[in-house]
Design a protein around this motif. Structure first.
Motif, PDB file in Angstrom:
ATOM      1  N   GLU A  86       3.211  14.226   2.416  1.00  0.00           N
ATOM      2  CA  GLU A  86       2.087  14.445   3.601  1.00  0.00           C
ATOM      3  C   GLU A  86       2.554  13.480   5.098  1.00  0.00           C
ATOM      4  OE1 GLU A  86      -2.774  14.059   4.545  1.00  0.00           O
ATOM      5  OE2 GLU A  86      -1.824  13.583   2.670  1.00  0.00           O
ATOM      6  N   LEU A  87       2.364  12.408   4.602  1.00  0.00           N
ATOM      7  CA  LEU A  87       3.006  11.499   5.818  1.00  0.00           C
ATOM      8  C   LEU A  87       4.105  12.065   6.650  1.00  0.00           C
ATOM      9  CD1 LEU A  87       1.967   8.884   7.006  1.00  0.00           C
ATOM     10  CD2 LEU A  87       3.393   7.377   5.393  1.00  0.00           C
ATOM     11  N   GLU A 121       1.293  11.917  -1.321  1.00  0.00           N
ATOM     12  CA  GLU A 121       0.892  11.268   0.008  1.00  0.00           C
ATOM     13  C   GLU A 121       1.936  11.045   0.776  1.00  0.00           C
ATOM     14  OE1 GLU A 121      -2.786   8.985  -2.426  1.00  0.00           O
ATOM     15  OE2 GLU A 121      -0.861   8.028  -2.544  1.00  0.00           O
ATOM     16  N   ILE A 145       0.748  -1.143  -0.038  1.00  0.00           N
ATOM     17  CA  ILE A 145       0.032   0.104   0.004  1.00  0.00           C
ATOM     18  C   ILE A 145       0.955   1.199  -0.048  1.00  0.00           C
ATOM     19  CG2 ILE A 145      -1.702   1.506   1.429  1.00  0.00           C
ATOM     20  CD1 ILE A 145      -3.053  -1.267   2.127  1.00  0.00           C
ATOM     21  N   THR A 189      -6.593   9.730   2.451  1.00  0.00           N
ATOM     22  CA  THR A 189      -5.946   9.058   1.612  1.00  0.00           C
ATOM     23  C   THR A 189      -5.017   7.909   2.457  1.00  0.00           C
ATOM     24  OG1 THR A 189      -3.760  10.470   1.873  1.00  0.00           O
ATOM     25  CG2 THR A 189      -5.200  10.904  -0.332  1.00  0.00           C
ATOM     26  N   LEU A 190      -4.815   7.952   3.489  1.00  0.00           N
ATOM     27  CA  LEU A 190      -4.032   6.811   4.277  1.00  0.00           C
ATOM     28  C   LEU A 190      -4.896   5.924   5.032  1.00  0.00           C
ATOM     29  CD1 LEU A 190      -0.914   9.040   5.115  1.00  0.00           C
ATOM     30  CD2 LEU A 190      -1.118   7.478   3.160  1.00  0.00           C
ATOM     31  N   GLU A 223       3.687  14.943   8.755  1.00  0.00           N
ATOM     32  CA  GLU A 223       2.958  14.890   9.951  1.00  0.00           C
ATOM     33  C   GLU A 223       3.613  14.195  11.053  1.00  0.00           C
ATOM     34  OE1 GLU A 223      -1.159  14.076   9.787  1.00  0.00           O
ATOM     35  OE2 GLU A 223      -1.523  14.441   7.762  1.00  0.00           O
ATOM     36  N   SER A 269      -5.780  11.029   8.100  1.00  0.00           N
ATOM     37  CA  SER A 269      -5.808  11.488   6.702  1.00  0.00           C
ATOM     38  C   SER A 269      -6.725  10.358   5.910  1.00  0.00           C
ATOM     39  CB  SER A 269      -4.348  11.325   6.371  1.00  0.00           C
ATOM     40  OG  SER A 269      -4.130  10.616   4.845  1.00  0.00           O
ATOM     41  N   TYR A 307       1.459   4.715  -3.097  1.00  0.00           N
ATOM     42  CA  TYR A 307       1.258   6.163  -2.887  1.00  0.00           C
ATOM     43  C   TYR A 307       2.016   6.992  -3.550  1.00  0.00           C
ATOM     44  CZ  TYR A 307      -1.339   4.989   1.409  1.00  0.00           C
ATOM     45  OH  TYR A 307      -2.051   4.310   2.558  1.00  0.00           O
ATOM     46  N   LEU A 309      -2.320   8.013  10.044  1.00  0.00           N
ATOM     47  CA  LEU A 309      -2.837   7.147   9.293  1.00  0.00           C
ATOM     48  C   LEU A 309      -4.463   7.290   9.471  1.00  0.00           C
ATOM     49  CD1 LEU A 309      -0.518   3.987   9.398  1.00  0.00           C
ATOM     50  CD2 LEU A 309      -0.828   5.640   7.782  1.00  0.00           C
ATOM     51  N   SER A 327      -6.861   3.771   4.668  1.00  0.00           N
ATOM     52  CA  SER A 327      -7.080   2.349   4.673  1.00  0.00           C
ATOM     53  C   SER A 327      -5.881   1.646   5.075  1.00  0.00           C
ATOM     54  CB  SER A 327      -7.001   2.068   2.979  1.00  0.00           C
ATOM     55  OG  SER A 327      -5.897   2.305   2.521  1.00  0.00           O
TER      56      SER A 327
END
Lengths: 327, 327, 327, 327
Positions: free
Chosen positions: A282-283, A279, A271, B264-265, A286, B262, A275, B259, B267
């Motif tokens: 962004e992760l 994405e 998964i 998009t994340l 954060e 968000s 991305y 996770l 899942s």
């Protein structure tokens, strides 16, 4: 994953490793490694040969010698003289190049101890200068013959302080002193930030490219190099800290590896891989806690270690320039 | 997620917060918070009332007062006397309890400055003792009337050093001195490890439970408490470091939040949540780089900050015991 | 008796006193004394007005302000701010003269902290610089309006080190930095040698004549003055040592007084008086033990005292130039 | 002339010399001198054998070994290991006597570093302890066999601080720790006052009589000896200061010699000689300036010298007890 590029390192070796781990070849950059099994010292030479290579690496064209000695921070009766000798050889190589270029058989060096004496992990430069055997004033007063030498390098040293203490750019101070005392070469000593905590206080980087703007534990605003000072600048650095944000990046990388390598977690890894860059960015944003800024990772025994490694480095310079050793 | 329980903290407040974030109620533990808008100082009282509460918290039964003052590490002309006064009140409350229990109107305190003077983030205790106005010898020689006091607390102080320097347990040294000089209370000062980097040098924990084994930057092997010393022990600590592994844990927690929060994340978040504990533990183990052990996260200006906060704390003790102030 | 002339002092006030005790008037030298009963601070102004006066005094033409405050070395919560203010006034007077001469309303000062940081009684200069609030870099970057000031003096600072550490003359370093950063005035801070042990750490000398060759605890080889630097130089000094040989001279003087004053010994006094100068010189030479050279007389608590008085002096400069105070 | 008796010295050797210069024999005191031409180290043994001798000397009955090494304060790469070895032999002799008396083949020593860490010339004891390789905790935890030793001395160390910092008598602290940790011998390290400035930092006194009340740079109020501690006490001291009043006495003595030796001044000498003791005492009283009290004579480079000589002394103790050396 492109995470790694965001992480700060002052070591050319680590900059190169980023590409290696992505199995990308960097044009214009040559790497050569040499491990001495007896001394357990590894010397890596990174030559950035072209402007293109310089751009990829984010570091100027030139020679970067990196010496790694695992036991350097450990207490030792003669402050690891065997390491001092190897460092002296590396510096000597760059000095010989300058001698050849300038057609000189002896050289006057000004050692500049960068950093803040009052901030332990930034105090490498001042501590190294504290233990140098300067002799420029003696040679100037009595001549080299008085010292029973037919040829003598001359050593002077300066601790310029940092801008918050002096109100002046380090460059202003060093340039003034260079113009007044005319050394043939400036050797700038500075504490560095590494990417890998395993390198802390075990690694010495020696380069003929001078000090880059933004580098060092104290983040120098201006570069110290042949363009800004008018004389060649050799920079010697030892990484003493890792930025705390680097640890977060390392964790992310380890996470990716873990996800890819583990059976149970593989589905999550795929998964993550699917991305988009946006994405991923962004992760990461954060994940980096805002309060980590300004925080450093250092070993607990940093006070003792700084003393130890600065002695080792002073001794290299004394071996090379002072034609004698002292405590 | 149970990640948090693995992270070390010496602050009862942070131990309590772990449960709060899981919205678990801890039986036998009472928390009370008080924020003074004028001084911007927050005082949190954690009372561990039962052995069950003690077991949940991993800390002994007793009172834990935590004072948070955001500007404590900042330079200040009188070393934040307003904070010193608040700290003095908190210590005073615990002292008054001891006075009441022992039926005394004046009290002889022995301040013990724990930690290693040569390791900056561990040097809180020695630095605090350096600035105390001890007076036990004066009272003993000339009496309290000579000082124009009808009632006088007496202050003595000891820097026992650490086992690597002394070859002795701190407990052995302190017990010997207590048995020889008979103080009514021991007040042990120590640098602590926090969980949250925002708390570094901004937080003071004051407790009547003494020093627990394994706590502090220097990891004390034995506890200092009424059982081991025979007199009540008040412990005062300021967190000066965060263990580097804690940063990794924080990153993991932030990852979970990221996770979950968000779009998009999301899942991936639900995948993580579906993992068993064993799967999670595996993930965490792989994320913690082995080279982080022994590494600390500290602010860059730790040398200056330690000087600042140790003055603030010395002043509290001088206000309370020395009936006078000095530099 | 001419013994006194052999004794070294860096204080113009003490130089003048030598003549006073011989009741000799020195042409071209004016002395004015001012004692403030409230603050218990005495300010003495010595004006050396002519070259003839300069020759008699062994010090250059100029203004010498000497501030004596008996309690200066004593611990104090705000480091004797009342003394700092008086020192600031004295420096301000000399600064105003320079402003008037150069037609400037604001002034850029470079503070030069002379002496050796590693030799406690010589460390006054470096210690003073450690506590300055420099602002030249802030004004240069953001302008004085950013600081909410319509007019702002600018402060920069340098610790040049001593020749044995740098291999360079202090003059070379300072001249280089002056030429690069263009201050309007250099203010040199230095530890001095006094003649009278009662003056140690209780006296501040402020002069517009700069630093004389051979002066200071560290014996500067070259002067720092308007001739050598191209900008006016104010020198501020505090006596921190008395040369050990001075004590011998004092003993001799006391001996003469004793012989003259005492009934039983009067006959000997008259013999001494009848001696020729050569006979007296011979006596003195034999009295000075050769091993006293290089030895200094200092108070036992010199480490603590240097910290104290350097803070008081830093604060004067911060009051005058930094428009704010800090720790 | 009886002047000399008024001068303070902590060295038994100097006490003895007073009598020698008066050509008086001291009953019950035996002196033996040994000069090693190769190492240029002189070792003098003063045995005070009877109470009568003790009274004459103002020092307790016992053995006083004094080692003089002219180059001890000079910088040296291995901190004068040849001197460390000689000191170790002297200490070893006294240790062997204790072993024989107590019938032990291995011994547990507690080193006590007396003096004030913050007062450079008084910091010998704390500085020596800083560089010891203590091992009591290792032997206690793992046993001597784990260290591959069939027999092992054990070393622990304490820096008790001074009364002004602790509010406690040094004796109280040391006695408490001795009672708790049961060493076989206490070795107290202390900075001393000498009479002769030539001896400063060049002399080591080792005695089995412990620390006398009133001795040392910091003037201990209570003795540390077998009577007060219950275990034998070896005291090791290095003179780091000369009281300023001593210089005045020296001047007087030189004056007498000058008067006697010089042709032109001989008449005055004979007058002096004809004076009664009362007349002489009057003269001396008037010669000692009251402001000399509390002033010390030290070499200018005392900071560097203390570091140097404390290393030399630490190394002796490490050689003797730690069965290994470290930095």
């Amino acid at each position: 994953m492109t995470v790694k590029q965001n992480v700060r390192t002052d070591l050319a070796l680590e900059e190169k490793e980023k590409f290696d781990s992505d199995q990308v070849e960097v044009k214009g950059v040559v790497l050569e490694e040499n491990y001495n099994e007896k001394t357990e010292i590894r010397i890596t030479r990174v030559e950035i040969e072209t402007e293109k290579g310089a751009k990829s690496m984010g570091k100027p064209v030139g020679t970067y010698l990196t010496l790694e000695a695992g036991n350097m921070p450990e207490p030792d009766e003669d402050y690891h003289r065997e390491i001092s000798k190897e460092i002296a050889k590396c510096i000597g190589e760059l000095i010989d190049k300058i001698k050849a270029e300038e057609g000189k058989s002896e050289i006057a060096a000004l050692i500049v101890g960068l950093g803040n004496r009052k901030v332990t992990p930034d105090a490498l430069g001042p501590f190294v200068v504290d233990n140098l055997s300067v002799n420029r004033h003696i040679i100037k007063e009595y001549g080299k013959y008085a010292m029973n030498l037919s040829s003598a390098n001359s050593l002077s040293a300066l601790v310029p302080g940092v801008m918050g203490q002096t109100g002046m750019e380090t460059l202003e101070i060093v340039r003034g002193v260079v113009e007044e005392t005319h050394p043939d070469v400036v050797i700038a000593i500075d504490a560095l930030a590494a990417r890998n905590s395993r390198r802390l206080n075990r690694t010495v980087q020696i380069t003929d490219t001078g000090i880059s703007p933004g580098s060092g534990v104290g983040n120098h605003r201006n570069g110290l190099n042949i363009e800004s000072l008018g004389v060649p600048v050799i920079a010697i650095g030892i990484p003493t800290v890792v930025d705390a944000v680097t640890i977060v990046n390392d964790t992310m990388e380890n996470l990716v590896h873990a996800l890819e390598g583990s059976k149970t977690l593989k589905s999550m890894g795929s998964i993550l891989k699917s991305y988009t860059n946006t994405e991923k960015q962004e992760l990461i944003r954060e994940l980096i806690a805002p309060h980590l800024n300004g925080l450093f990772v250092t070993p607990k025994d940093i006070d003792e270690t700084m003393k130890q490694v600065s002695y080792t480095l002073s001794e290299s310079l004394n071996l090379l320039f002072a034609n004698e050793t002292r405590i």
